[in-house]
Write an enzyme that holds these catalytic residues in place. Structure first.
Site, PDB file in Angstrom:
ATOM      1  N   ALA A  20      34.219  26.304  43.803  1.00 13.26           N
ATOM      2  CA  ALA A  20      35.672  26.426  43.135  1.00 13.26           C
ATOM      3  C   ALA A  20      35.560  26.361  41.625  1.00 13.26           C
ATOM      4  O   ALA A  20      34.636  25.626  41.074  1.00 13.26           O
ATOM      5  CB  ALA A  20      36.278  25.067  43.552  1.00 13.26           C
ATOM      6  N   CYS A  21      35.976  27.547  40.928  1.00 12.30           N
ATOM      7  CA  CYS A  21      35.730  27.500  39.625  1.00 12.30           C
ATOM      8  C   CYS A  21      36.680  26.563  38.809  1.00 12.30           C
ATOM      9  O   CYS A  21      37.405  25.780  39.397  1.00 12.30           O
ATOM     10  CB  CYS A  21      36.366  28.923  39.032  1.00 12.30           C
ATOM     11  SG  CYS A  21      36.224  30.267  40.153  1.00 12.30           S
ATOM     12  N   GLY A  22      36.046  26.304  37.412  1.00 16.74           N
ATOM     13  CA  GLY A  22      36.871  25.589  36.653  1.00 16.74           C
ATOM     14  C   GLY A  22      38.018  26.355  35.904  1.00 16.74           C
ATOM     15  O   GLY A  22      37.431  27.227  35.259  1.00 16.74           O
ATOM     16  N   ARG A  49      31.607  22.690  38.679  1.00 18.44           N
ATOM     17  CA  ARG A  49      32.455  23.717  39.233  1.00 18.44           C
ATOM     18  C   ARG A  49      31.827  24.986  38.534  1.00 18.44           C
ATOM     19  O   ARG A  49      32.023  26.073  39.085  1.00 18.44           O
ATOM     20  CB  ARG A  49      34.055  23.654  38.548  1.00 18.44           C
ATOM     21  CG  ARG A  49      34.517  22.762  39.581  1.00 18.44           C
ATOM     22  CD  ARG A  49      36.093  22.456  39.032  1.00 18.44           C
ATOM     23  NE  ARG A  49      36.792  21.757  39.623  1.00 18.44           N
ATOM     24  CZ  ARG A  49      37.687  22.116  40.661  1.00 18.44           C
ATOM     25  NH1 ARG A  49      37.882  23.543  40.948  1.00 18.44           N
ATOM     26  NH2 ARG A  49      38.230  21.287  41.440  1.00 18.44           N
ATOM     27  N   ARG A 194      32.185  29.731  35.697  1.00 17.73           N
ATOM     28  CA  ARG A 194      31.843  30.387  36.870  1.00 17.73           C
ATOM     29  C   ARG A 194      31.912  31.764  37.140  1.00 17.73           C
ATOM     30  O   ARG A 194      32.850  32.448  35.978  1.00 17.73           O
ATOM     31  CB  ARG A 194      32.513  29.648  38.253  1.00 17.73           C
ATOM     32  CG  ARG A 194      31.356  29.651  39.281  1.00 17.73           C
ATOM     33  CD  ARG A 194      31.749  28.620  40.520  1.00 17.73           C
ATOM     34  NE  ARG A 194      31.378  29.127  41.661  1.00 17.73           N
ATOM     35  CZ  ARG A 194      32.543  29.879  42.546  1.00 17.73           C
ATOM     36  NH1 ARG A 194      33.467  29.923  42.150  1.00 17.73           N
ATOM     37  NH2 ARG A 194      32.125  30.225  43.573  1.00 17.73           N
TER      38      ARG A 194
END
Ligand code: SF4
Ligand code: SF4
Lengths: 381, 505
Positions: A20-22, A49, A194
């Site tokens: 999961a990206c931030g 993340r 990310r």
């Protein structure tokens, strides 16, 4: 131990949390410009993340001095000077270049294969055949051409008074590299950590993805990508950056700039209500939502996603319709925050007045000189 | 004249099981089984058996086996059994060889060389048992853009005029099979199933009986074919969609022929022709020789129905199908139906059925691409027809670019058809392709309708499962999403036409 040595950078630690990206966005609804520290600190707070394979920032209100000119950020892969020559010849042919310079970087920061980054402030130089074409269209078609025809040259951002800074690294490294905390101010900052999940980690693939004044940061994976891409191609948007997020940027441009739809409607196209909900609606709404789904079915964004879309004077946060990826909003005074995690907002604004999590498909629209963002508050949980 | 034909089937009866109930004798319309009461014995005249398996299926003691006779002619890879048999038939009759149902030649079936994607880890798959999985889609022309304005209370509303569109609850429609070619019970079963499933059935060119108009108008696609059978304003207005039939996958470039014997009072009335006359639908529509002519007919039909119904144009998949489809859309059609080489038929010359046209998969991919390249894909829906055998074929067709698919042979199989290829004889033992009252009684429309409904339900569930696996919860998000397809065992040119990557890429 061997593995540890080999992967000296934490960037490549193999058992890192990768799903999961931030995302983070902050806007001053009064239009007051501020420095990058808030965005940098917030995204740092969500470091787990990130992967270190991609990060980036979009800043609005960035170039007041040149605000009437399109600001092109172009990177040249592998510092390919031949590509720069070709690109500049192309620019010269189609635009007046009023000022250009290398984007300053901090030589002390070591990043993976940094390209040469250059910015150009330009105005269209139209031939008589192009006279009738609006400036934005003119710029887009040239940007599309440049991205798809000139090898090793990629336009990172092309709007007025806005800029995207991104690359392979953690976002705070990218910030340090471009010295975002020292050199720039803006009234909206969005940031992403990310890399695009199923595509190579390369400088162009990092978020934000942008076109003209629109920028998008995105968490998730768009499983409708092929459908979206093929629909956008019909409208002369070509996806060259090898990432699913690109379709969102173009879809926003198509719907909002070209077709003039308001952001609330665009949100309902990307994440529409379910048919079973539409059937229960009152007459007028049912007609509206049916027409939207029918007409814009190819722009439904499927799969899990959270996005923050920004352009001048507006920032919107949206999650997919079954909320596989949530978003949190927060507000204090005229500062409004959107983030993957509430903790990141609290880290930069400990005395937050409000924090809420809207349901899937329900946009949080942050708009200049309004309190429109509070509309999603009563629907939130 | 002797035909010199060898029987195609061998019938084995296990005497130890046979209870002499004579079901087989009664069920076989070809009079293959004959009971000799004096000897208390059955005789079978194998040369008349068409392998429809009716007797086998209904034999209460499983005493019968009907198997192909394979090792009869001396094996020869070039002069195969069917080639030899056909030569003998023609030597005996001097005629065109007719056949029914679809092409059985081993042309590559691309569906079987395409595999679907599935989500793993970052993009979770969706569980259709817990999450909504939307299969509804709309057929018809879509506008370029929507204009939105606001009511006095600040609520947004659609300000632009929309083209007529027809919603279907699932993207599986029942394809054109005309009353006459199929029996009334079979025809009615299609209508019943379409209504219950929230989809459409296509009347084919044989008209829509008066008594069905009110009840099934909401679920009918009516055809306007070259013979114009049964076409009047009332017929056109008792449908959701009007389809102009230019071509059919099983017999591109060929018209239709319903022999006079099949034209009963009822068929005569529905088709608006005299009883007992041959119903000939010519190959061309004699008022259409150009795209402009087609456009005139499209707008005549729109005019006749006050612009309330989408008009579809059905063509066979042929070499130049993409350019033809583009012309059709520009002529004003709201839906393009493409019928591939494996499409079925009531009757067609064997040579045409097996050798004319191209596979649906290639045609569909080419049409979708061409319309997108020209920026007009949204101006029509694409229906894929001809040889859709399973839910997997259907979902792959949608991933290649179809809005929805038409099924016909699969629907007949659901009603009992065993693909004996003898529909043109009018002696369908299953009561499907016949007008003989003794045979049509074998099919109960309600029960057959229920079987069809079950089939549609089963396929919908399977499509939902596969969509969930892809991480997609609305069928629209799969349309032309060729990223979710990969080819296995295909050559480069084939991958190119299909617009899909090879597996592993
Ligand atoms: S034609 Fe059909 S019913 Fe008659 S014997 Fe052959 S398989 Fe049995
Ligand atoms: S419909 Fe009847 S005649 Fe035609 S193939 Fe099927 S079983 Fe045979």
């Amino acid at each position: 131990m061997l593995v540890q040595q080999y992967y000296r950078s934490e960037r490549f630690v193999p058992d890192k949390e990768m799903d999961a990206c931030g995302l983070f966005g902050v806007m001053h609804t009064g239009g007051v410009r501020f420095g990058g520290q808030i965005a940098i600190d917030a995204i740092k707070n969500m470091k787990v993340r990130g992967s270190g394979l991609g990060g980036g920032f979009a800043i609005y209100g960035l170039y007041p001095k040149y605000k009437d000119y399109y600001a092109l950020h172009i990177i040249y892969q592998d510092k390919n000077m031949a590509a720069k020559k070709v690109a500049e010849a192309f620019l010269k042919k189609h635009f007046y270049v009023v000022f250009d310079e290398e984007i300053p970087t901090n030589p002390d920061i070591r990043l993976f294969a940094p390209p040469l980054a250059w910015r150009y402030f330009i105005a269209p130089q139209k031939s008589s055949a192009d006279e009738g074409i609006p400036d934005d269209e003119y710029v887009i078609s040239r940007v599309m051409h440049l991205n798809s025809h000139i090898e090793d040259a990629y336009v990172f951002s092309s709007g007025k008074d806005v800029g995207v800074f991104k690359g392979v690294g953690f976002p705070e490294e990218i910030a340090d590299y471009f010295m975002l905390d020292k050199l720039y101010e803006g009234y909206i900052w969005t940031v992403h950590s990310r890399f695009p999940t199923n595509t190579p980690g390369w400088w162009g693939g990092a978020h934000p993805l942008s076109i003209l004044d629109w920028t998008v940061v995105h968490n998730g994976e768009i499983s409708s990508y092929g459908t979206n891409r093929r629909f956008l191609e019909m409208h002369n948007y070509y996806c060259t950056l090898h990432t699913d997020t690109e379709v969102l940027a173009y879809a926003v441009d198509l719907l909002m700039r070209r077709q003039g739809l308001p952001i609330e409607i665009a949100a309902k196209i990307f994440a529409p209500p379910m048919w079973e909900d539409i059937e229960q609606m009152a007459d007028g709404d049912r007609k509206l939502y049916t027409a939207l789904r029918m007409t814009y079915a190819p722009l439904l964004m499927n799969g899990p996603f959270t996005v923050i879309v920004a352009h001048h004077h507006e920032m919107i946060g949206l999650t997919d319709r079954i909320r596989l990826r949530p978003i949190t909003a927060g507000a204090k005074g005229k500062l409004v925050f959107l983030s993957s995690e509430e903790s990141a907002i609290r880290a930069v604004c400990p005395d937050l007045e409000l924090a809420w999590t809207p349901p899937g498909g329900e946009p949080v629209v942050v708009r200049m000189h309004t309190r429109d963002h509070l509309k999603s508050l009563n629907k939130s949980i | 004249m002797y035909s010199y034909l060898l029987p195609e089937f061998i019938i084995e009866r296990r005497e130890d099981r046979c209870i002499r109930c004579r079901v087989c004798e009664r069920q076989c319309a070809n009079k293959v089984h004959l009971y000799d009461a004096e000897l208390d014995r059955f005789f079978s005249s194998e040369k008349d058996c068409v392998g429809c398996q009716r007797c086998v299926a209904l034999c209460p003691t499983d005493a019968l086996y009907v198997r192909p006779r394979l090792a009869d002619y001396r094996p020869n890879s070039s002069w195969t059994r069917d080639k030899l048999q056909n030569l003998k038939k023609q030597a005996a009759t001097g005629g065109v060889i007719l056949t029914g149902s679809g092409n059985d030649k081993p042309y590559r079936i691309y569906w079987d060389h395409l595999v679907l994607n599935a989500s793993q880890v970052t993009n979770p798959s969706i569980d259709p048992l817990r999450e909504p999985m939307e299969l509804q889609t709309f057929l018809g022309r879509k506008p370029d853009t929507l204009k939105i304005d606001y009511n006095s209370d600040g609520k947004p509303r659609v300000a632009s005029e929309l083209y007529p569109n027809v919603p279907v609850r699932i993207p599986l429609l029942l394809s054109a099979m005309s009353l006459g070619a199929i029996s009334y019970p079979a025809f009615k079963a299609l209508a019943i199933a379409a209504k219950k499933a929230g989809v459409l059935f296509n009347t084919g060119e044989g008209g829509l009986p008066e008594q069905m108009r009110e009840e099934y108008a909401n679920n009918a696609v009516v055809q306007c074919a070259s013979g114009r059978f049964g076409v009047d304003a009332d017929y056109l207005n008792s449908a959701r969609i009007i389809e102009i039939k230019i071509g059919q996958g099983a017999k591109p470039g060929i018209g239709g022929h319903l022999p006079g014997e099949k034209v009963s009072d009822f068929i005569a009335e529905t088709r608006m022709i005299p009883r007992g006359t041959d119903a000939l639908s010519p190959a061309p529509q004699h008022d259409i020789y150009s795209i402009e002519d087609l456009s005139m007919l499209i707008y005549a039909l729109k005019e006749a129905t006050n612009y309330t119904k989408p008009v579809a144009v059905k063509i066979a998949a042929v070499h130049n199908v993409a350019a033809i489809a583009s012309g059709i859309v520009r002529a004003g059609a709201d839906i393009v139906t493409i019928d591939g080489i494996r499409g079925g038929t009531g009757a067609a010359p064997l040579a045409t059925r097996d050798n004319v046209g191209i596979p649906l998969e290639l045609a569909l991919a080419a049409v979708d691409k061409r319309l997108r390249d020209e920026g007009i894909r949204h101006k029509c829906s694409i229906m894929a027809a001809g040889g859709i055998r399973s839910s997997a074929d259907a979902i792959k067709a949608i991933a290649l670019g179809a809005d929805a698919v038409y099924i016909a042979t699969a629907a007949l199989v659901a009603m009992g058809c065993t693909l004996c290829h003898k529909c043109y004889t009018g002696r369908c033992n299953w009561g499907i392709c016949t007008q003989d009252p003794y045979l049509t009684k074998r099919l109960n429309p309600e029960l057959a309708g229920q079987r069809l409904l079950n089939l549609l339900r089963a396929w919908s569930h399977e499509i939902q499962e596969m969509l969930g696996g892809l991480g997609v919860n609305a069928i629209e998000s799969l349309r032309a999403n060729r990223e979710h397809l990969r080819g296995v065992g295909l050559e480069e040119w084939e991958l190119n036409v299909l617009g899909v990557k090879g597996a592993g890429e």
